[in-house]
Write a protein that holds these residues in place. Structure first.
Motif, PDB file in Angstrom:
ATOM      1  N   GLN A  62       0.836  -1.206   0.000  1.00  0.00           N
ATOM      2  CA  GLN A  62       0.000   0.000   0.000  1.00  0.00           C
ATOM      3  C   GLN A  62       0.869   1.253   0.000  1.00  0.00           C
ATOM      4  O   GLN A  62       0.589   2.205  -0.718  1.00  0.00           O
ATOM      5  N   ARG A  63       1.933   1.252   0.793  1.00  0.00           N
ATOM      6  CA  ARG A  63       2.841   2.405   0.845  1.00  0.00           C
ATOM      7  C   ARG A  63       3.502   2.650  -0.502  1.00  0.00           C
ATOM      8  O   ARG A  63       3.821   3.784  -0.844  1.00  0.00           O
ATOM      9  N   ALA A  64       3.712   1.584  -1.261  1.00  0.00           N
ATOM     10  CA  ALA A  64       4.330   1.711  -2.592  1.00  0.00           C
ATOM     11  C   ALA A  64       3.280   2.014  -3.670  1.00  0.00           C
ATOM     12  O   ALA A  64       3.626   2.117  -4.837  1.00  0.00           O
ATOM     13  N   HIS A  65       2.020   2.134  -3.261  1.00  0.00           N
ATOM     14  CA  HIS A  65       0.922   2.412  -4.199  1.00  0.00           C
ATOM     15  C   HIS A  65       0.868   1.381  -5.322  1.00  0.00           C
ATOM     16  O   HIS A  65       0.785   1.724  -6.497  1.00  0.00           O
ATOM     17  N   LYS A  77       2.529  -1.488  -9.920  1.00  0.00           N
ATOM     18  CA  LYS A  77       3.136  -0.263 -10.440  1.00  0.00           C
ATOM     19  C   LYS A  77       4.602  -0.145 -10.028  1.00  0.00           C
ATOM     20  O   LYS A  77       5.369   0.541 -10.669  1.00  0.00           O
ATOM     21  N   HIS A  78       4.949  -0.823  -8.934  1.00  0.00           N
ATOM     22  CA  HIS A  78       6.308  -0.734  -8.411  1.00  0.00           C
ATOM     23  C   HIS A  78       6.739  -2.102  -7.900  1.00  0.00           C
ATOM     24  O   HIS A  78       5.925  -2.847  -7.365  1.00  0.00           O
ATOM     25  N   LEU A  79       7.995  -2.387  -8.032  1.00  0.00           N
ATOM     26  CA  LEU A  79       8.581  -3.586  -7.453  1.00  0.00           C
ATOM     27  C   LEU A  79       8.935  -3.269  -6.007  1.00  0.00           C
ATOM     28  O   LEU A  79       9.729  -2.368  -5.740  1.00  0.00           O
ATOM     29  N   VAL A  80       8.326  -3.982  -5.075  1.00  0.00           N
ATOM     30  CA  VAL A  80       8.549  -3.733  -3.650  1.00  0.00           C
ATOM     31  C   VAL A  80       9.571  -4.742  -3.139  1.00  0.00           C
ATOM     32  O   VAL A  80       9.339  -5.945  -3.163  1.00  0.00           O
ATOM     33  N   THR A  81      10.712  -4.234  -2.692  1.00  0.00           N
ATOM     34  CA  THR A  81      11.788  -5.090  -2.183  1.00  0.00           C
ATOM     35  C   THR A  81      12.205  -4.686  -0.774  1.00  0.00           C
ATOM     36  O   THR A  81      13.173  -5.213  -0.251  1.00  0.00           O
ATOM     37  N   SER A  82      11.468  -3.760  -0.187  1.00  0.00           N
ATOM     38  CA  SER A  82      11.818  -3.279   1.152  1.00  0.00           C
ATOM     39  C   SER A  82      10.836  -3.845   2.169  1.00  0.00           C
ATOM     40  O   SER A  82       9.901  -4.573   1.830  1.00  0.00           O
ATOM     41  N   LEU A 135       5.935 -10.971 -13.119  1.00  0.00           N
ATOM     42  CA  LEU A 135       6.726  -9.872 -12.564  1.00  0.00           C
ATOM     43  C   LEU A 135       8.067  -9.730 -13.286  1.00  0.00           C
ATOM     44  O   LEU A 135       8.579  -8.619 -13.440  1.00  0.00           O
ATOM     45  N   SER A 136       8.607 -10.835 -13.743  1.00  0.00           N
ATOM     46  CA  SER A 136       9.847 -10.774 -14.519  1.00  0.00           C
ATOM     47  C   SER A 136       9.620 -10.027 -15.823  1.00  0.00           C
ATOM     48  O   SER A 136      10.461  -9.219 -16.247  1.00  0.00           O
ATOM     49  N   GLY A 140      11.606  -6.778 -15.424  1.00  0.00           N
ATOM     50  CA  GLY A 140      12.860  -7.131 -16.087  1.00  0.00           C
ATOM     51  C   GLY A 140      14.017  -7.443 -15.156  1.00  0.00           C
ATOM     52  O   GLY A 140      13.881  -8.198 -14.198  1.00  0.00           O
ATOM     53  N   GLU A 141      15.151  -6.841 -15.460  1.00  0.00           N
ATOM     54  CA  GLU A 141      16.395  -7.139 -14.752  1.00  0.00           C
ATOM     55  C   GLU A 141      16.297  -6.818 -13.262  1.00  0.00           C
ATOM     56  O   GLU A 141      16.865  -7.527 -12.436  1.00  0.00           O
ATOM     57  N   GLY A 142      15.580  -5.763 -12.896  1.00  0.00           N
ATOM     58  CA  GLY A 142      15.426  -5.426 -11.476  1.00  0.00           C
ATOM     59  C   GLY A 142      14.780  -6.560 -10.706  1.00  0.00           C
ATOM     60  O   GLY A 142      15.197  -6.887  -9.594  1.00  0.00           O
ATOM     61  N   TYR A 143      13.778  -7.195 -11.293  1.00  0.00           N
ATOM     62  CA  TYR A 143      13.118  -8.314 -10.635  1.00  0.00           C
ATOM     63  C   TYR A 143      14.021  -9.533 -10.597  1.00  0.00           C
ATOM     64  O   TYR A 143      14.103 -10.232  -9.595  1.00  0.00           O
ATOM     65  N   ARG A 144      14.742  -9.784 -11.673  1.00  0.00           N
ATOM     66  CA  ARG A 144      15.655 -10.930 -11.696  1.00  0.00           C
ATOM     67  C   ARG A 144      16.752 -10.775 -10.642  1.00  0.00           C
ATOM     68  O   ARG A 144      17.157 -11.747 -10.011  1.00  0.00           O
ATOM     69  N   GLN A 145      17.227  -9.566 -10.410  1.00  0.00           N
ATOM     70  CA  GLN A 145      18.203  -9.333  -9.347  1.00  0.00           C
ATOM     71  C   GLN A 145      17.573  -9.596  -7.982  1.00  0.00           C
ATOM     72  O   GLN A 145      18.206 -10.182  -7.102  1.00  0.00           O
ATOM     73  N   TYR A 146      16.341  -9.151  -7.807  1.00  0.00           N
ATOM     74  CA  TYR A 146      15.616  -9.406  -6.559  1.00  0.00           C
ATOM     75  C   TYR A 146      15.495 -10.914  -6.316  1.00  0.00           C
ATOM     76  O   TYR A 146      15.698 -11.387  -5.199  1.00  0.00           O
TER      77      TYR A 146
END
Length: 154
Positions: A62-65, A77-82, A135-136, A140-146
């Motif tokens: 929710q905080r990441a909307h 809309k956003h990849l949440v990794t925190s 999600l991949s 893309g690459e940001g998700y694969r790194q996650y």
């Protein structure tokens, strides 16, 4: 891009079915029931821990909307990794599993552990893998790194 995960049984429904099955096992197969000291406390602790994980994940999303809906990953809309997502890629499903384990102790039936195992297998095979593919494609690459830095469960 419209991405929809076609689930015969959405995850919240799978959780409710799991709870119903654990209850049914305790009623229909009382010979497999158990009663341990502190059992109700352990059940409560597992339930609260599971609910806490789910709420922490929902709050982070929710905080990441972004969406919490597992059926439409393209609404993300956003990849949440925190937050809780630093420790688990699937804290909601982990929370579901803890709730089911809590129900095993609440209803006191050993066979309920098999229901928890089946839930884990079902969610892993039919929901999580499809979500990961979607999600991949979205991130893309940001998700694969996650994926390479954060475990699926713990």
């Amino acid at each position: 891009m419209k991405i929809r995960i076609n689930m015969l049984v959405p995850p919240p429904v799978a959780l409710l079915i799991g709870i119903a099955l654990i209850y049914a096992l305790s009623v229909k197969l009382p010979a497999t029931n158990f009663n341990l000291p502190g059992q109700a406390w352990l059940a409560g602790l597992l339930f609260v821990a599971g609910l806490g994980l789910m709420l922490a994940a929902a709050w982070a999303l929710q905080r990441a909307h972004t969406t919490i809906n597992p059926i439409w990953p393209d609404h993300a809309k956003h990849l949440v990794t925190s937050g809780i997502f630093r420790f688990s890629r699937n804290p909601i499903y982990l929370g579901d599993s803890l709730i089911l384990l809590g129900m095993v102790f609440w209803f006191g039936n050993w066979l309920g552990i098999a229901v928890v195992a089946l839930f884990l297998l079902f969610i892993d095979r039919f929901q999580i893998r499809a979500e990961e593919q979607a999600l991949s494609r979205l991130f893309g690459e940001g998700y694969r790194q996650y994926l390479s830095h954060t475990h699926r469960w713990l």
